[in-house]
Write a protein that holds these residues in place. Structure first.
Motif, PDB file in Angstrom:
ATOM      1  N   GLY A 182       9.786  15.077   6.344  1.00  0.00           N
ATOM      2  CA  GLY A 182       8.924  16.130   5.777  1.00  0.00           C
ATOM      3  C   GLY A 182       7.573  16.217   6.473  1.00  0.00           C
ATOM      4  N   LYS A 183       6.971  17.399   6.371  1.00  0.00           N
ATOM      5  CA  LYS A 183       5.660  17.608   6.997  1.00  0.00           C
ATOM      6  C   LYS A 183       4.628  16.634   6.424  1.00  0.00           C
ATOM      7  CE  LYS A 183       2.481  21.421   7.828  1.00  0.00           C
ATOM      8  NZ  LYS A 183       1.931  22.588   7.186  1.00  0.00           N
ATOM      9  N   TYR A 184       4.761  16.351   5.132  1.00  0.00           N
ATOM     10  CA  TYR A 184       3.805  15.457   4.494  1.00  0.00           C
ATOM     11  C   TYR A 184       4.447  14.124   4.128  1.00  0.00           C
ATOM     12  CZ  TYR A 184       0.887  19.475   4.581  1.00  0.00           C
ATOM     13  OH  TYR A 184       0.142  20.527   5.028  1.00  0.00           O
ATOM     14  N   SER A 185       5.432  13.744   4.923  1.00  0.00           N
ATOM     15  CA  SER A 185       6.141  12.502   4.611  1.00  0.00           C
ATOM     16  C   SER A 185       5.210  11.287   4.681  1.00  0.00           C
ATOM     17  CB  SER A 185       7.272  12.310   5.611  1.00  0.00           C
ATOM     18  OG  SER A 185       7.820  11.022   5.432  1.00  0.00           O
ATOM     19  N   LEU A 186       5.375  10.406   3.709  1.00  0.00           N
ATOM     20  CA  LEU A 186       4.631   9.148   3.712  1.00  0.00           C
ATOM     21  C   LEU A 186       5.505   7.992   4.176  1.00  0.00           C
ATOM     22  CD1 LEU A 186       2.656   9.536   0.377  1.00  0.00           C
ATOM     23  CD2 LEU A 186       1.670   9.209   2.644  1.00  0.00           C
ATOM     24  N   HIS A 187       6.690   8.331   4.664  1.00  0.00           N
ATOM     25  CA  HIS A 187       7.656   7.305   5.020  1.00  0.00           C
ATOM     26  C   HIS A 187       7.041   6.247   5.966  1.00  0.00           C
ATOM     27  CE1 HIS A 187      11.669   5.692   5.671  1.00  0.00           C
ATOM     28  NE2 HIS A 187      11.334   5.597   6.951  1.00  0.00           N
ATOM     29  N   GLY A 188       6.370   6.724   7.006  1.00  0.00           N
ATOM     30  CA  GLY A 188       5.789   5.798   7.989  1.00  0.00           C
ATOM     31  C   GLY A 188       4.839   4.810   7.334  1.00  0.00           C
ATOM     32  N   TYR A 189       4.008   5.317   6.438  1.00  0.00           N
ATOM     33  CA  TYR A 189       3.012   4.435   5.821  1.00  0.00           C
ATOM     34  C   TYR A 189       3.680   3.482   4.821  1.00  0.00           C
ATOM     35  CZ  TYR A 189      -1.512   2.745   4.510  1.00  0.00           C
ATOM     36  OH  TYR A 189      -2.592   1.923   4.326  1.00  0.00           O
ATOM     37  N   ILE A 190       4.746   3.954   4.185  1.00  0.00           N
ATOM     38  CA  ILE A 190       5.462   3.077   3.237  1.00  0.00           C
ATOM     39  C   ILE A 190       6.101   1.914   4.010  1.00  0.00           C
ATOM     40  CG2 ILE A 190       7.442   2.961   1.663  1.00  0.00           C
ATOM     41  CD1 ILE A 190       6.728   5.884   0.851  1.00  0.00           C
ATOM     42  N   ILE A 191       6.691   2.210   5.144  1.00  0.00           N
ATOM     43  CA  ILE A 191       7.307   1.136   5.944  1.00  0.00           C
ATOM     44  C   ILE A 191       6.225   0.175   6.445  1.00  0.00           C
ATOM     45  CG2 ILE A 191       8.699   0.655   8.029  1.00  0.00           C
ATOM     46  CD1 ILE A 191      10.185   2.040   5.636  1.00  0.00           C
ATOM     47  N   HIS A 192       5.085   0.724   6.856  1.00  0.00           N
ATOM     48  CA  HIS A 192       3.965  -0.130   7.286  1.00  0.00           C
ATOM     49  C   HIS A 192       3.506  -1.011   6.110  1.00  0.00           C
ATOM     50  CE1 HIS A 192       0.217  -1.214   9.291  1.00  0.00           C
ATOM     51  NE2 HIS A 192      -0.471  -0.761   8.253  1.00  0.00           N
TER      52      HIS A 192
END
Ligand SMILES: O=c1[nH]cc([C@@H]2O[C@H](COP(=O)(O)OP(=O)(O)OP(=O)(O)O)[C@@H](O)[C@H]2O)c(=O)[nH]1
Length: 573
Positions: free
Chosen positions: A382-392
Motif C-alpha cells: 500500500g501507498k501508506y504501508s507500515l509493513h517496513g517499519y513493523i518488520i524493523h
C-alpha cells in the motif's frame, strides 16, 4: 482500545483535529482516539457584533477552523480526511466575548472583569464528514456548543498579577487555565469541566452517537442521546429493520433499561484463549448510581501489561505476510492460510484469532479477511504501508527493548547484547548488505511517508525558501514539503549508499518542484546552506559528543530567514 464504542466508530477513519490546542489533543488522546493534528490557519476575526448570542460566534469560528483544514487538505495535500474536528472556546461575561489575551495588560483586563463573578464558557464544536467525489470535496457539517458556568472568587490585584506573570493566561480563553494554576481562582464550576479546558467530550460523544446511531423506529420517542451508549447497546442489536444514517447503517432497536435510559457500562479488557485482550463490559453503577464494584479496574495498567503480546501478534502476522495474502485472496480459512504461508494450522488459527480480537482482521463464517486499516497500513504494497517499519520494529527494536533493564542499569546502549555488535558497526551493516539496506530504507520510508504531511503542516513553513532534511533517506518528508510549500527548495542529505538507492521510493506522476539529493557523511562532509534544517529520527542514534558536533555544523550553515531566527525542526516525530 477505545473505551467508548461511539469513538470506536472513528477508529478506521482518517480523523483530523483542526486545532493547535494541546489541551484538545490531550482530551481526545486520553480516550483512545487516533487522529492527526492539522492546526487551522483560519484567523479568529469574525465580527462579534454580527452574532446574536456568544455561542453562535464560537460555533461559527469552530466551523470555519474545520472548513479551512478540510479544504486545505483536499486541495493542497490531495489526501481528503474522513472527519475533521474543529473547536473554539470563548468566555462570555457582561455580554462581552473574551478570547485569548494578546498581552499581559489584556490578560489583566479580562481577569479583572471575571473577578468575583460568574461567567459562561462556551465551546463551539464542528464535526465535518468529508467525501471526495470526482475530485470535488463534499462535506456534511454537524455542529454544537456546550456552556459551563464558572465563578471566580474575589481576587486581590496582587494575586491577579502574580498569576499573569506565571505566563499561564496567554494561550487560554478568558486568560485563565482552569486545569492548572487558574484552578485556584475558581469558586465553582457548573457543567462540563472539560468544556472549560477546551473540549466538551461528553457532548461530543453524544453527538457522535446521534450521527452514527440515530434513533430507530423502535425508540423514536428518544430524540437525542442523553447518555453515552455502551458497547453492548450496539453490538447486540439485530440488523433487521435498519435505517440508514448519513454515516453508517443504523442497527435495530437500542437496548434501553426499564427507566428508558441506557445503562452505564465501561469496556475493560480480558484475555481470550489465545492470550489476547478482548473487550467485555463491566457494570459500573446500578440504577441508583451506586458503585457495585469495590475497585475500578486499572485499564491503563492492564493495557500496558499486555501491550507486548498485541505488538508481537502484529509483528508475526506482518512477517508472515498474512495481511498480503488476505488482501489478495480473503476471506480465507485458517487452514488455507497456514498452507500458503507454511505454518501450523493450530498456531495460525490462534494468531488469526488474536489479530481479529485486536481489530486487525475480521472473522466471519467465510473465514478471515483484512479490515480497511489492514489493507491500507499492513499489507506491504500500500501507498501508506507500515509493513517496513513493523518488520524493523520486530527485528531491530524488539531485541533492543528486551534489554531495556540492562540499558537502565548500565546507562548504555544495548546493541552488543541484542546483536553482538556495537551501534556504529550495526549502521555499517545496514549499508553493506543490499537486503538489510533495503529493509532499513523501507522501514524509514514507511513511517516517514505516513507522518510526512503531519510534520509538514505542524508549522507554517511558508516563509522559508530552502530546507535541508538531514538524514532524510528516501525523501518522503521532502516530497511532502514541496507539495505543501511549492516555493520551498528541499535538499535531502544522506549517505552515498542511501542516496544511490532512493530511486525505487520516488513518487510517480507528481508535478511538484523536484527534491535535490546530496550524498555525504554529515559528521565529516560539509553541509548545504539552508534557511531551515530538519533532523528527524537522527539525534537519538548518537552520543552527546557527536550530537554537539552535528548541531554546531547545522548552526553554521542554517541561514536566518526573513524575520526569522535560525530554525531547526528537530526530532519532531
Ligand atoms: O480553562 C481553560 N480555558 C481555556 C483553555 C484553552 O484556551 C484555548 C482557547 O482558544 P481557541 O479555542 O481559540 O483554541 P486555540 O488554542 O487557539 O487552538 P485552535 O488551533 O483550535 O484555534 C484552548 O486552547 C483551550 O484549551 C484552557 O487550556 N483552559
Amino acid at each position: 482500545m477505545v473505551l467508548n464504542p461511539v469513538l470506536g466508530k472513528l477508529v478506521s477513519k482518517r480523523v483530523v483535529l483542526a486545532s493547535a490546542s494541546p489541551r484538545r489533543q490531550e482530551i481526545l488522546t486520553n480516550v483512545g482516539l487516533r487522529f492527526e493534528v492539522v492546526p487551522s490557519w483560519f484567523k479568529e476575526t469574525l465580527e462579534k457584533s454580527s452574532f446574536t448570542a456568544p455561542y453562535e460566534y464560537a460555533v461559527e469560528t469552530a466551523k470555519q477552523k474545520a472548513l479551512e483544514v478540510a479544504n486545505r487538505m483536499h486541495v493542497k495535500h490531495l489526501r481528503t480526511p474522513d472527519v475533521v474536528i474543529g473547536a473554539d472556546t470563548i468566555v462570555s461575561v457582561d455580554e462581552q466575548i473574551l478570547e485569548k489575551p494578546v498581552d499581559k495588560q489584556d490578560a489583566y483586563r479580562m481577569l479583572s472583569r471575571l473577578n468575583g463573578k460568574e461567567h459562561s464558557v462556551f465551546t463551539g464544536v464542528a464535526i465535518i464528514h468529508c467525501h471526495s467525489k470526482d475530485n470535488q470535496l463534499e462535506m456534511d457539517i454537524t455542529d454544537f456548543y456546550e456552556e459551563t458556568k464558572v465563578k471566580f472568587s474575589e481576587l486581590s490585584e496582587e494575586l491577579l498579577w502574580e498569576y499573569i506573570h506565571s505566563g499561564e493566561p496567554m494561550d487560554k480563553a478568558g486568560g485563565y487555565g482552569i486545569q492548572a494554576l487558574g484552578g485556584m481562582l475558581v469558586e465553582y464550576v457548573h457543567g462540563d469541566f472539560l468544556n472549560v479546558v477546551g473540549f466538551p467530550l461528553n457532548h461530543f460523544c453524544k453527538k457522535l452517537a446521534e450521527l452514527y446511531y440515530p434513533p430507530s423506529k423502535h425508540n423514536v420517542q428518544r430524540k437525542k442521546y442523553d447518555s453515552i451508549p455502551s458497547v453492548d447497546t450496539f453490538e447486540n442489536q439485530s440488523d433487521g429493520e435498519s435505517e440508514s444514517s448519513n454515516f453508517t447503517k443504523q442497527k435495530g432497536a437500542s437496548k434501553l433499561d426499564s427507566s428508558g435510559t441506557y445503562s452505564s457500562e465501561a469496556v475493560y479488557a480480558s484475555e481470550n484463549s489465545s492470550g489476547v485482550r478482548t473487550g467485555f463490559t463491566v457494570p459500573l453503577e446500578n440504577q441508583n448510581g451506586v458503585s457495585q464494584s469495590a475497585a475500578k479496574l486499572p485499564s491503563k495498567i492492564l493495557e500496558l501489561m499486555d501491550g507486548f503480546r498485541a505488538s508481537k501478534a502484529l509483528f508475526v502476522a506482518s512477517k508472515l505476510k498474512i495481511f498480503d495474502h488476505l488482501k489478495d485472496k480473503g476471506p480465507m480459512k485458517a487452514v488455507d492460510i497456514a498452507n500458503d504461508v507454511g505454518t501450523s494450522v493450530c498456531g495460525t488459527e490462534r494468531l488469526l484469532d488474536a489479530c481479529a480480537s485486536l481489530g486487525l482482521l475480521e472473522k466471519t463464517p467465510q473465514g478471515y479477511s483484512n479490515t480497511d486499516s489492514a489493507n491500507t497500513y499492513l499489507a506491504s504494497d500500500g501507498k501508506y504501508s507500515l509493513h517496513g517499519y513493523i518488520i524493523h520494529s520486530n527485528d531491530h527494536l524488539w531485541p533492543l527493548f528486551t534489554n531495556l533493564e540492562s540499558a537502565v542499569k548500565e546507562g548504555s546502549r544495548q546493541n552488543h547484547r541484542a546483536f553482538g555488535k556495537k551501534a556504529d558497526d550495526l549502521f555499517k551493516d545496514y549499508y553493506h548488505s543490499q537486503e538489510v539496506k533495503q529493509r532499513f530504507m523501507s522501514a524509514m520510508h514507511s513511517i516517514a511517508h505516513l507522518t510526512a504531511r503531519d510534520v509538514a503542516t505542524a508549522f507554517d513553513l511558508s516563509q522559508f525558501k530552502s530546507a535541508c532534511d538531514l538524514g532524510g533517506c528516501t525523501g518522503a518528508l521532502a516530497h511532502e514539503l514541496v507539495q505543501v510549500y511549492p516555493n520551498l527548495k528541499v535538499t535531502v542529505f544522506d549517505l552515498p549508499e542511501v542516496i544511490a538507492n532512493t530511486s525505487y521510493f520516488q513518487p510517480s506522476g507528481q508535478h511538484t518542484a523536484p527534491v535535490t539529493f546530496v550524498s555525504g557523511d554529515f559528521f565529516k562532509d560539509s553541509l548545504p546552506e539552508a534557511d531551515l534544517y530538519i533532523l528527524s529520527r537522527v539525534l537519538h542514534d548518537w552520543p552527546d559528543e557527536k550530537i554537539h558536533v552535528l548541531l554546531s555544523k547545522v548552526s553554521a550553515v542554517c541561514r536566518p530567514g526573513v524575520n526569522m531566527e535560525k530554525k531547526t525542526v528537530s526530532q519532531i516525530i
